[in-house]
Motif scaffolding. Structure first.
Motif, PDB file in Angstrom:
ATOM      1  N   GLY A  76       0.808  -1.207   0.000  1.00  0.00           N
ATOM      2  CA  GLY A  76       0.000   0.000   0.000  1.00  0.00           C
ATOM      3  C   GLY A  76       0.841   1.256   0.000  1.00  0.00           C
ATOM      4  O   GLY A  76       2.066   1.205  -0.052  1.00  0.00           O
ATOM      5  N   VAL A  77       0.145   2.374   0.073  1.00  0.00           N
ATOM      6  CA  VAL A  77       0.765   3.689   0.001  1.00  0.00           C
ATOM      7  C   VAL A  77       0.322   4.508   1.212  1.00  0.00           C
ATOM      8  O   VAL A  77      -0.847   4.496   1.584  1.00  0.00           O
ATOM      9  CB  VAL A  77       0.343   4.422  -1.293  1.00  0.00           C
ATOM     10  CG1 VAL A  77       0.895   5.826  -1.333  1.00  0.00           C
ATOM     11  CG2 VAL A  77       0.783   3.630  -2.512  1.00  0.00           C
ATOM     12  N   ILE A  78       1.294   5.200   1.809  1.00  0.00           N
ATOM     13  CA  ILE A  78       0.999   6.172   2.860  1.00  0.00           C
ATOM     14  C   ILE A  78       1.452   7.537   2.346  1.00  0.00           C
ATOM     15  O   ILE A  78       2.588   7.681   1.898  1.00  0.00           O
ATOM     16  CB  ILE A  78       1.739   5.843   4.168  1.00  0.00           C
ATOM     17  CG1 ILE A  78       1.225   4.529   4.746  1.00  0.00           C
ATOM     18  CG2 ILE A  78       1.590   6.981   5.180  1.00  0.00           C
ATOM     19  CD1 ILE A  78       1.994   4.045   5.958  1.00  0.00           C
ATOM     20  N   VAL A  79       0.554   8.512   2.407  1.00  0.00           N
ATOM     21  CA  VAL A  79       0.878   9.896   2.057  1.00  0.00           C
ATOM     22  C   VAL A  79       0.649  10.710   3.319  1.00  0.00           C
ATOM     23  O   VAL A  79      -0.408  10.610   3.943  1.00  0.00           O
ATOM     24  CB  VAL A  79      -0.008  10.429   0.912  1.00  0.00           C
ATOM     25  CG1 VAL A  79       0.336  11.871   0.595  1.00  0.00           C
ATOM     26  CG2 VAL A  79       0.123   9.553  -0.324  1.00  0.00           C
ATOM     27  N   SER A  80       1.636  11.494   3.693  1.00  0.00           N
ATOM     28  CA  SER A  80       1.532  12.249   4.939  1.00  0.00           C
ATOM     29  C   SER A  80       2.287  13.564   4.846  1.00  0.00           C
ATOM     30  O   SER A  80       3.223  13.693   4.058  1.00  0.00           O
ATOM     31  CB  SER A  80       2.115  11.415   6.083  1.00  0.00           C
ATOM     32  OG  SER A  80       2.033  12.094   7.309  1.00  0.00           O
ATOM     33  N   ALA A  81       1.881  14.513   5.695  1.00  0.00           N
ATOM     34  CA  ALA A  81       2.687  15.720   5.878  1.00  0.00           C
ATOM     35  C   ALA A  81       3.998  15.286   6.505  1.00  0.00           C
ATOM     36  O   ALA A  81       4.071  14.274   7.203  1.00  0.00           O
ATOM     37  CB  ALA A  81       1.966  16.707   6.784  1.00  0.00           C
ATOM     38  N   TYR A  82       5.049  16.035   6.222  1.00  0.00           N
ATOM     39  CA  TYR A  82       6.375  15.679   6.711  1.00  0.00           C
ATOM     40  C   TYR A  82       7.103  16.958   7.074  1.00  0.00           C
ATOM     41  O   TYR A  82       6.949  17.963   6.406  1.00  0.00           O
ATOM     42  CB  TYR A  82       7.130  14.921   5.613  1.00  0.00           C
ATOM     43  CG  TYR A  82       8.380  14.232   6.070  1.00  0.00           C
ATOM     44  CD1 TYR A  82       8.316  13.065   6.804  1.00  0.00           C
ATOM     45  CD2 TYR A  82       9.623  14.762   5.777  1.00  0.00           C
ATOM     46  CE1 TYR A  82       9.467  12.423   7.227  1.00  0.00           C
ATOM     47  CE2 TYR A  82      10.782  14.129   6.191  1.00  0.00           C
ATOM     48  CZ  TYR A  82      10.691  12.954   6.920  1.00  0.00           C
ATOM     49  OH  TYR A  82      11.829  12.324   7.340  1.00  0.00           O
ATOM     50  N   GLY A  83       7.838  16.914   8.127  1.00  0.00           N
ATOM     51  CA  GLY A  83       8.578  18.106   8.536  1.00  0.00           C
ATOM     52  C   GLY A  83       7.793  18.924   9.535  1.00  0.00           C
ATOM     53  O   GLY A  83       7.037  18.395  10.346  1.00  0.00           O
ATOM     54  N   ALA A  84       7.935  20.237   9.468  1.00  0.00           N
ATOM     55  CA  ALA A  84       7.368  21.144  10.465  1.00  0.00           C
ATOM     56  C   ALA A  84       5.850  21.064  10.563  1.00  0.00           C
ATOM     57  O   ALA A  84       5.285  21.278  11.636  1.00  0.00           O
ATOM     58  CB  ALA A  84       7.783  22.578  10.149  1.00  0.00           C
ATOM     59  N   ASP A  85       5.159  20.757   9.465  1.00  0.00           N
ATOM     60  CA  ASP A  85       3.694  20.727   9.481  1.00  0.00           C
ATOM     61  C   ASP A  85       3.108  19.384   9.893  1.00  0.00           C
ATOM     62  O   ASP A  85       1.892  19.245  10.004  1.00  0.00           O
ATOM     63  CB  ASP A  85       3.142  21.105   8.110  1.00  0.00           C
ATOM     64  CG  ASP A  85       3.364  22.572   7.787  1.00  0.00           C
ATOM     65  OD1 ASP A  85       3.543  23.365   8.743  1.00  0.00           O
ATOM     66  OD2 ASP A  85       3.370  22.924   6.601  1.00  0.00           O
ATOM     67  N   ALA A  86       3.928  18.390  10.135  1.00  0.00           N
ATOM     68  CA  ALA A  86       3.434  17.063  10.495  1.00  0.00           C
ATOM     69  C   ALA A  86       2.938  17.048  11.929  1.00  0.00           C
ATOM     70  O   ALA A  86       3.505  17.686  12.814  1.00  0.00           O
ATOM     71  CB  ALA A  86       4.535  16.030  10.319  1.00  0.00           C
ATOM     72  N   ASP A  87       1.876  16.315  12.158  1.00  0.00           N
ATOM     73  CA  ASP A  87       1.377  16.073  13.500  1.00  0.00           C
ATOM     74  C   ASP A  87       2.473  15.337  14.278  1.00  0.00           C
ATOM     75  O   ASP A  87       3.070  14.391  13.748  1.00  0.00           O
ATOM     76  CB  ASP A  87       0.117  15.210  13.404  1.00  0.00           C
ATOM     77  CG  ASP A  87      -0.324  14.658  14.730  1.00  0.00           C
ATOM     78  OD1 ASP A  87      -0.707  15.460  15.602  1.00  0.00           O
ATOM     79  OD2 ASP A  87      -0.276  13.425  14.899  1.00  0.00           O
ATOM     80  N   PRO A  88       2.794  15.748  15.496  1.00  0.00           N
ATOM     81  CA  PRO A  88       3.912  15.133  16.233  1.00  0.00           C
ATOM     82  C   PRO A  88       3.796  13.607  16.381  1.00  0.00           C
ATOM     83  O   PRO A  88       4.773  12.888  16.247  1.00  0.00           O
ATOM     84  CB  PRO A  88       3.880  15.826  17.592  1.00  0.00           C
ATOM     85  CG  PRO A  88       3.235  17.144  17.322  1.00  0.00           C
ATOM     86  CD  PRO A  88       2.233  16.882  16.230  1.00  0.00           C
ATOM     87  N   GLU A  89       2.580  13.099  16.644  1.00  0.00           N
ATOM     88  CA  GLU A  89       2.408  11.651  16.778  1.00  0.00           C
ATOM     89  C   GLU A  89       2.656  10.947  15.445  1.00  0.00           C
ATOM     90  O   GLU A  89       3.339   9.934  15.379  1.00  0.00           O
ATOM     91  CB  GLU A  89       1.006  11.325  17.286  1.00  0.00           C
ATOM     92  CG  GLU A  89       0.792   9.842  17.545  1.00  0.00           C
ATOM     93  CD  GLU A  89      -0.566   9.563  18.155  1.00  0.00           C
ATOM     94  OE1 GLU A  89      -1.268   8.693  17.611  1.00  0.00           O
ATOM     95  OE2 GLU A  89      -0.915  10.206  19.159  1.00  0.00           O
ATOM     96  N   SER A  90       2.120  11.507  14.374  1.00  0.00           N
ATOM     97  CA  SER A  90       2.348  10.925  13.047  1.00  0.00           C
ATOM     98  C   SER A  90       3.821  11.004  12.659  1.00  0.00           C
ATOM     99  O   SER A  90       4.361  10.071  12.073  1.00  0.00           O
ATOM    100  CB  SER A  90       1.505  11.641  11.987  1.00  0.00           C
ATOM    101  OG  SER A  90       0.139  11.414  12.208  1.00  0.00           O
ATOM    102  N   ALA A  91       4.457  12.116  13.006  1.00  0.00           N
ATOM    103  CA  ALA A  91       5.880  12.274  12.685  1.00  0.00           C
ATOM    104  C   ALA A  91       6.711  11.208  13.377  1.00  0.00           C
ATOM    105  O   ALA A  91       7.613  10.617  12.769  1.00  0.00           O
ATOM    106  CB  ALA A  91       6.358  13.667  13.083  1.00  0.00           C
ATOM    107  N   ALA A  92       6.408  10.918  14.620  1.00  0.00           N
ATOM    108  CA  ALA A  92       7.144   9.878  15.349  1.00  0.00           C
ATOM    109  C   ALA A  92       6.941   8.514  14.699  1.00  0.00           C
ATOM    110  O   ALA A  92       7.885   7.726  14.569  1.00  0.00           O
ATOM    111  CB  ALA A  92       6.701   9.844  16.810  1.00  0.00           C
ATOM    112  N   MET A  93       5.728   8.232  14.256  1.00  0.00           N
ATOM    113  CA  MET A  93       5.463   6.950  13.589  1.00  0.00           C
ATOM    114  C   MET A  93       6.148   6.893  12.230  1.00  0.00           C
ATOM    115  O   MET A  93       6.661   5.845  11.841  1.00  0.00           O
ATOM    116  CB  MET A  93       3.968   6.720  13.458  1.00  0.00           C
ATOM    117  CG  MET A  93       3.326   6.534  14.823  1.00  0.00           C
ATOM    118  SD  MET A  93       1.679   5.890  14.728  1.00  0.00           S
ATOM    119  CE  MET A  93       2.024   4.236  14.212  1.00  0.00           C
ATOM    120  N   LEU A  94       6.172   8.009  11.498  1.00  0.00           N
ATOM    121  CA  LEU A  94       6.875   8.035  10.216  1.00  0.00           C
ATOM    122  C   LEU A  94       8.358   7.786  10.400  1.00  0.00           C
ATOM    123  O   LEU A  94       8.985   7.042   9.624  1.00  0.00           O
ATOM    124  CB  LEU A  94       6.660   9.377   9.502  1.00  0.00           C
ATOM    125  CG  LEU A  94       5.311   9.580   8.848  1.00  0.00           C
ATOM    126  CD1 LEU A  94       5.166  11.031   8.426  1.00  0.00           C
ATOM    127  CD2 LEU A  94       5.135   8.647   7.675  1.00  0.00           C
TER     128      LEU A  94
END
Length: 103
Positions: A76-94
């Motif tokens: 599958g594919v995951i598309v997410s914000a990355y960097g300063a605009d990323a949600d902190p929880e999502s950023a940690a998982m990324l």
């Protein structure tokens, strides 16, 4: 392979390579519409990583991942914000997810 220049090109490339599930991150791992339970991030494999920055704002970054979940036997594919605009929880998982790709 020519590196995709846009998110749309990255999604087309991954789709052609069989990455067709629309995956997303949740507190317990990776989920999609067909899964009964989340797939643990630690057991997923990231086969492709494409990062993009916005033309007018370098802080407007996104990431596209081609992810293989062996337990599900699917890609599958995951598309997410990355960097300063990323949600902190999502950023940690990324970070945890992409760290598995760097072994």
């Amino acid at each position: 392979m020519t590196t995709p220049g846009t998110v749309t090109e990255a999604l087309a490339f991954l789709s052609a390579a069989g990455y067709v599930d629309d995956d997303r991150l949740c507190a317990d791992g990776i989920v999609d519409d067909r899964a009964d339970a989340p797939h643990p991030v630690a057991t997923a494999s990231v086969d492709y990583t494409f990062r993009f920055e916005g033309n007018s704002d370098p802080g407007d970054s996104s990431i596209v991942l081609g992810v293989r979940c062996a337990e599900w036997g699917r890609k599958g594919v995951i598309v997410s914000a990355y960097g300063a605009d990323a949600d902190p929880e999502s950023a940690a998982m990324l970070i945890a997810l992409t760290a598995t790709a760097e072994h």
